[in-house]
Motif scaffolding. Structure first.
Motif: not given
Length: 343
Positions: A156-170
């Motif tokens: 699960a990648f729920y807390n990976k920094p690059d995922y969080i960054k792209v989700l927040a940006n979107s």
């Protein structure tokens, strides 16, 4: 040789009861979705649910169906095509239910000489009814059809920094020009018993308001914790005040205790609390689908406004956003070059 299998949920072939019924049968008869003994599951699904649900679901699918097909399938194919252009190894696409099947996806990789497969469920948070069922079925197929293959399971990648960054940006981009009173994080619901069943400690997950914020090995497989952590990290990234957001769970079945609070119940209460402009984001999904396009963007909007609410904005999923494609491609290329699997 290495290769990747991207796996999403799936969709009926068409928005008709004829095609929705076999899809729902495959989905709901999965022992990791409705986790009761087979005979009881068959009675519930084939004796009760499938008598009315196909017509109801077909009507819902028809409301969101695109000219070129199911939104989830179309978006998944777009993601697949874009990722393929950015990575150095073969990439195939499969669905847990419906077509293209996991077996077909693995066969496509095998035909290209792939023996090491990155098995990539497209779910940020881990759950029995999403991640686990994909991993179990893929392993069963591997043993029977592709014994020469080995798998690397993407956690699960729920807390990976690059995922969080792209989700927040979107989210930030989608909310430009929308001055919301409240931002609701709505995650797909699951029965509370699923949380306890996936508790590797067999004692931590009490769903009492404290266990999700108390460090534990159980968190690696706890859907509830991972949802709250996703919200916390995105809120932190965006700097959203505590009184401007909340989290709920949607899409429950009757008869069981599911994760609370419920999205529909909370949305209906919001106008009376002074929330007139509502934005909703659905971070349990990376691709827009029935649950985001019909349940949230249509039904939830209607309910919100019927109860006195005003402007309503459904934030799109990551879909084939360029930043998200870049993140996926980077993860795959890192794994392709690694001597050992990337955690």
């Amino acid at each position: 040789m290495k290769g990747v299998l991207l796996v999403n949920l799936g969709s009926p072939k068409s928005p008709t009861a004829k095609d929705v019924k076999p899809y729902l049968d495959e989905f709901l008869m999965d022992k990791y979705v409705i986790d009761v003994p087979f005979l009881l599951r068959a009675l519930l699904v084939r004796g009760i649910i499938l008598r009315k649900r196909p017509e109801e679901s077909a009507h819902a699918y028809a409301k969101i169906w695109w000219e070129d097909g199911s939104p989830l399938i179309v978006i998944s194919k777009r993601v697949h095509e874009k990722v393929k252009k950015e990575v150095e190894v073969p990439v195939s696409l499969a669905m847990r239910y419906g077509q293209p099947s996991i077996e077909a996806g693995l066969q496509e990789l095998a035909d290209k000489g792939v023996t090491e497969v990155m098995l990539f469920p497209l779910y940020p948070q881990y759950a029995m009814a999403s991640t686990l069922t994909i991993l179990v079925l893929a392993e069963e197929i591997r043993k029977k059809k592709f014994p020469h293959m080995t798998f690397t399971d993407v956690p699960a990648f729920y807390n990976k920094p690059d995922y969080i960054k792209v989700l927040a940006n979107s989210i930030k981009k989608s909310l430009i020009g929308f001055d919301y009173d409240h931002l609701l994080f709505s995650y797909h619901g699951i029965p509370e018993r699923h949380i306890r069943k996936t508790d590797v400690t067999k004692s931590h997950c009490k769903i009492d308001g404290t266990c999700c914020v108390t460090e534990s090995a159980a968190h690696a497989f706890c859907y509830r914790h991972q949802c709250y952590e996703t919200t916390r990290l995105v809120v932190e990234e965006l700097g959203i005040p505590k009184d401007k957001y909340s989290q709920t769970f949607q899409s429950r079945l009757a008869g069981d205790k599911w994760l609370e609070p419920y999205t529909d119940v909370e949305i209906n209460k919001m106008p009376a609390k002074g929330i007139k402009k509502l934005a909703v984001v659905t971070p349990a999904f990376v691709s827009d689908c029935l649950e985001t396009l019909e349940e949230i963007a249509m039904r939830a909007k209607e309910d919100f406004q019927a109860n006195g609410g005003g402007d309503f904005h459904a934030v799109p999923c990551l879909n084939d956003d360029a930043e998200w494609i870049n993140v996926l491609a980077n993860w795959i290329n890192e794994w392709a070059h690694a001597e050992i699997p990337v955690a």
